[in-house]
Design an enzyme around this catalytic site. Sequence first.
Site, PDB file in Angstrom:
ATOM      1  N   ASP A   1       0.362  -1.013   0.307  1.00 42.55           N
ATOM      2  CA  ASP A   1      -0.245  -0.263  -0.147  1.00 42.55           C
ATOM      3  C   ASP A   1       0.779   1.241   0.007  1.00 42.55           C
ATOM      4  O   ASP A   1       0.286   2.422  -0.251  1.00 42.55           O
ATOM      5  CB  ASP A   1      -0.874  -0.465   1.349  1.00 42.55           C
ATOM      6  CG  ASP A   1      -0.389   0.363   2.464  1.00 42.55           C
ATOM      7  OD1 ASP A   1       0.901   0.256   2.576  1.00 42.55           O
ATOM      8  OD2 ASP A   1      -1.473   0.282   3.470  1.00 42.55           O
TER       9      ASP A   1
ATOM     10  N   GLU B   1       9.746  -4.440  10.247  1.00 48.29           N
ATOM     11  CA  GLU B   1       9.979  -3.024  10.011  1.00 48.29           C
ATOM     12  C   GLU B   1      10.449  -2.136  10.837  1.00 48.29           C
ATOM     13  O   GLU B   1       9.833  -2.212  12.002  1.00 48.29           O
ATOM     14  CB  GLU B   1       9.320  -2.478   8.685  1.00 48.29           C
ATOM     15  CG  GLU B   1       8.973  -1.394   8.522  1.00 48.29           C
ATOM     16  CD  GLU B   1       8.326  -0.629   7.857  1.00 48.29           C
ATOM     17  OE1 GLU B   1       7.073  -1.523   7.767  1.00 48.29           O
ATOM     18  OE2 GLU B   1       8.216   0.749   7.059  1.00 48.29           O
TER      19      GLU B   1
ATOM     20  N   ASP C   1      -1.254  -6.164  -0.179  1.00 47.87           N
ATOM     21  CA  ASP C   1      -0.714  -6.240   0.698  1.00 47.87           C
ATOM     22  C   ASP C   1      -2.113  -5.619   1.660  1.00 47.87           C
ATOM     23  O   ASP C   1      -3.317  -4.621   0.732  1.00 47.87           O
ATOM     24  CB  ASP C   1      -0.260  -4.539   1.606  1.00 47.87           C
ATOM     25  CG  ASP C   1       0.594  -4.057   2.074  1.00 47.87           C
ATOM     26  OD1 ASP C   1       0.486  -4.609   2.969  1.00 47.87           O
ATOM     27  OD2 ASP C   1       0.958  -2.805   1.739  1.00 47.87           O
TER      28      ASP C   1
ATOM     29  N   LYS D   1      -0.797  -9.181   3.202  1.00 49.62           N
ATOM     30  CA  LYS D   1      -0.156  -8.797   4.054  1.00 49.62           C
ATOM     31  C   LYS D   1      -0.432  -7.816   4.965  1.00 49.62           C
ATOM     32  O   LYS D   1      -1.725  -6.681   4.244  1.00 49.62           O
ATOM     33  CB  LYS D   1       1.640  -8.354   3.616  1.00 49.62           C
ATOM     34  CG  LYS D   1       2.138  -7.811   5.273  1.00 49.62           C
ATOM     35  CD  LYS D   1       3.258  -7.245   4.198  1.00 49.62           C
ATOM     36  CE  LYS D   1       2.756  -5.671   3.963  1.00 49.62           C
ATOM     37  NZ  LYS D   1       2.800  -4.720   5.163  1.00 49.62           N
TER      38      LYS D   1
HETATM   39  O1  KIV Z   1       2.861  -1.029   1.891  1.00 51.84           O
HETATM   40  C1  KIV Z   1       4.364  -1.613   1.615  1.00 51.84           C
HETATM   41  O2  KIV Z   1       5.089  -1.737   0.802  1.00 51.84           O
HETATM   42  C2  KIV Z   1       4.736  -2.026   2.636  1.00 51.84           C
HETATM   43  C3  KIV Z   1       6.153  -2.734   3.238  1.00 51.84           C
HETATM   44  C4  KIV Z   1       7.312  -0.678   4.471  1.00 51.84           C
HETATM   45  C5  KIV Z   1       7.007  -3.142   4.085  1.00 51.84           C
HETATM   46  O3  KIV Z   1       4.330  -2.593   4.247  1.00 51.84           O
END
Ligand code: KIV
Length: 284
Positions: free
Chosen positions: A46, A184, A85, A115
Amino acid sequence: MRKKKSIHDFYEMKKNGEKITFLTAYDFPTATFAEDAGLDMLLVGDSLGMCVYGYKGTVPVVMDQMIYHADAVRRGAPNTYVVGDMPFMSYQSSAEKAVENAGRFLKEADCDAIKLEGGVRITDQIRAISDAGIVVMGHIGLTPQSSGQLGGHKAQGRTAEAAKLVYEDAIAVKEAGALMLLVEAVPPEVCGFIAGQLDIPVLSIGAGPEGDGQLLIVSDLIGQFQAFTPKFVKKYCNVAEIITNAMKSYCEEIRTGQFPQEEHCYHMIQGEEKKFVELMKTAK
Ligand code: KIV
């Protein structure tokens, strides 16, 4: 054609101490480059809210945007493991909503896993998604969707007490059914400890070298994202400079008549030019 890796391959890699290569991608061309480059796993993050749409953060991103981008990434990288995500408010309010939205990544964009951010407080959602047969990657430490609560995009787990909380999140996420974990912006010692304790692959972004693999945001890696650069980023090239210079040259060449040249023109078929001139004489 290479064989797409599966979750079992990532467990095998962890066991053998082989590092997993992980990168974000948001569009078709970048996904094709990533697959050609041999990335093991892609995250349709995201972070596209900032990197593609120019929002200040990730909070405005909605499910439909994620699906469009995930679908394009899948087409560009058909033989790469793709993780979708879950954006802000696509899973926080209930386990049912979480399962429904997680399922969209698989049904509409052919993702391999999803995720979601958070530790102890989102274990119900992780359990429900996992019970639905979907591979879940947890995300703990700095969780950008709750950066307001964290006081900004700040490294986490830098005191012993704070590190213990990160570890407790890791355990909770794993016990709820997550098959992979992203950590992270925590100290390397903390990520290393978690990777050593957990039998699931633990990926690091800004959490030092001891994870089972590394993630970077592609827009940082290629020097495309200009707003800020986190400490953990390594820029491998500067496409912003390359693209801007190319555009400046283009403008310059138009202005000076250097572009287009003969080789950029489609000429008329032999003999047609004369006919055209004649035809135009009679045209109104
Ligand atoms: O959205 C994304 O790219 C992420 C990373 C910052 C881990 O969640």
